[in-house]
Write an enzyme that holds these catalytic residues in place. Structure first.
Site, PDB file in Angstrom:
ATOM      1  N   GLU A 145       0.811  -1.227   0.000  1.00  0.00           N
ATOM      2  CA  GLU A 145       0.000   0.000   0.000  1.00  0.00           C
ATOM      3  C   GLU A 145       0.845   1.278   0.000  1.00  0.00           C
ATOM      4  OE1 GLU A 145      -2.808  -0.341   3.215  1.00  0.00           O
ATOM      5  OE2 GLU A 145      -3.707  -2.163   2.414  1.00  0.00           O
ATOM      6  N   ASN A 186       2.036  -5.047  -3.133  1.00  0.00           N
ATOM      7  CA  ASN A 186       0.617  -5.305  -2.923  1.00  0.00           C
ATOM      8  C   ASN A 186      -0.120  -3.995  -2.667  1.00  0.00           C
ATOM      9  OD1 ASN A 186      -1.548  -7.313  -2.395  1.00  0.00           O
ATOM     10  ND2 ASN A 186      -1.434  -6.622  -0.278  1.00  0.00           N
ATOM     11  N   HIS A 222     -10.589  -5.725  -2.674  1.00  0.00           N
ATOM     12  CA  HIS A 222     -11.685  -5.438  -1.740  1.00  0.00           C
ATOM     13  C   HIS A 222     -12.741  -4.663  -2.530  1.00  0.00           C
ATOM     14  CE1 HIS A 222      -9.461  -6.770   1.772  1.00  0.00           C
ATOM     15  NE2 HIS A 222      -8.453  -5.971   1.466  1.00  0.00           N
ATOM     16  N   GLU A 251      -6.545 -10.388  -1.401  1.00  0.00           N
ATOM     17  CA  GLU A 251      -7.388 -10.067  -0.241  1.00  0.00           C
ATOM     18  C   GLU A 251      -8.855  -9.920  -0.641  1.00  0.00           C
ATOM     19  OE1 GLU A 251      -5.837  -6.808   2.078  1.00  0.00           O
ATOM     20  OE2 GLU A 251      -3.750  -7.291   1.584  1.00  0.00           O
ATOM     21  N   ASP A 253     -12.683  -9.724  -1.156  1.00  0.00           N
ATOM     22  CA  ASP A 253     -13.996  -9.835  -0.533  1.00  0.00           C
ATOM     23  C   ASP A 253     -14.925  -8.872  -1.263  1.00  0.00           C
ATOM     24  OD1 ASP A 253     -13.230  -7.344   0.639  1.00  0.00           O
ATOM     25  OD2 ASP A 253     -12.694  -8.316   2.521  1.00  0.00           O
TER      26      ASP A 253
END
Length: 328
Positions: A145, A186, A222, A251, A253
């Site tokens: 990030e 990432n 996400h 990650e 979702d």
């Protein structure tokens, strides 16, 4: 006296039955299929059973972050990370290490260091953590990030004190610490082609040109149904693959407005299927990992008020429409 039948029924209730006759997710794809895991949740028999059955990769949620493993300088806590790595080894699963250099969840004592000392401490941290698990971690999120939404560099402690070169340095130190591990950068909101993903693309292209040992990019994924699906998702992955990089969904979702209903769950299922299909359409997409697999332990409701139900399984570990769309 408790009969054998009573015991058998109790055991069946404790461990959920196989979710689908077609077999678990890990058996229907040649990609790594993973879930983020908190070490404490491995103590739940039903949670552990479904995790073991469905996935062949695990990512520690917080247990490998710097503030957890070294909250005070020179004082280490490896208990959670060890528990997850040991679980993975005992059950034939790979591990995604998460994460080494990140603007968040680093120990406060770093703030007191000057630039030269911080540089040495970052190198030491990478050597120490990667060295502990050398040969046992398939892939690491080395830098996490580092971009703002406009594609500029986040003004983290590492950017401010170490300058632009800290990313290349981190990857070089990581390669030396464990030559067998795949090394990733990432980030989130990089699913489609936008300013942020283009900033990431420009950086990794430059790193590759400079011979920096970077193996891939992690696209967190996400998503929220209220924002629509990123239509350039596959095209974005293809441009990174063209640089000679692997891509991992790290990650995933898909959160929906609460309360959930059949329509919202159907939309969510469509999003999950599009992520899955895009990854399988790009040969260099090697991993599909979700940020937790059950709503029982999802981070979403506590972070996005009014949204949730973001995972493949509900809080009772029953497969949701999203799961059956991946495994029809």
């Amino acid at each position: 006296m408790i009969s054998r039948l009573t015991v058998a029924v109790a055991l069946l209730l404790l461990v959920p039955a196989p979710a689908h006759a077609a077999g678990p997710l890990k058996d229907i794809t040649n990609r790594y299929v993973g879930s983020a895991v908190a070490a404490q949740n491995l103590n739940e028999a039903d949670f552990r059973s479904v995790l073991t059955r469905e996935f062949d990769n695990v990512t520690p949620e917080n247990e490998m972050k710097w503030a957890v493993v070294e909250p005070n300088r020179g004082q280490f806590n490896w208990s959670g990370a060890d528990a997850i790595v040991n679980y993975a080894q005992q059950n034939g699963k790979s591990v995604r290490g998460h994460t080494l250099v990140w603007h968040s969840q680093y120990p406060g004592w770093l703030n007191n260091l000057g630039s030269a000392e911080l540089r040495g401490v970052v190198q030491q941290h990478i050597n120490t953590e990667m060295g502990r698990y050398r040969g046992r971690i398939r892939a690491w999120d080395v830098v996490n990030e580092m971009f703002n939404e406009d594609g500029s560099r986040r003004q983290s402690i590492f950017q401010q004190k170490l300058g632009d070169g800290y990313v290349a340095d981190a990857f070089r130190w990581a390669r030396a610490a464990d030559p067998s591990a795949k090394l990733y950068i990432n980030d989130y909101n990089t699913e489609g082609i936008n300013a942020k993903s283009t900033g990431l693309y420009d950086l990794v292209r430059t790193l590759k040109q400079q011979g920096v040992p970077i193996d891939g990019i992690g696209i967190q994924t996400h998503l929220a149904t209220k924002y629509g699906f990123p239509t350039s998702f596959r095209q974005n992955m293809e441009r990174f693959a063209a640089l000679g990089l692997d891509i991992a969904i790290t990650e995933a979702d898909v959160r929906i407005p609460l309360p959930a209903d059949s329509g919202k769950l159907a939309t969510q299922a469509s999003y999950y299927r599009q992520i899955w299909d895009a990854c399988h359409a790009v040969p260099r997409c090697v991993e599909f990992t979700t940020w937790g697999y059950t709503d029982r332990h999802s981070w979403v409701p506590g972070t996005f008020p009014g949204e949730g139900a973001a995972c493949l399984f509900d809080s009772n570990l029953r497969p949701k429409p999203a799961y059956t769309r991946l495994n029809p």
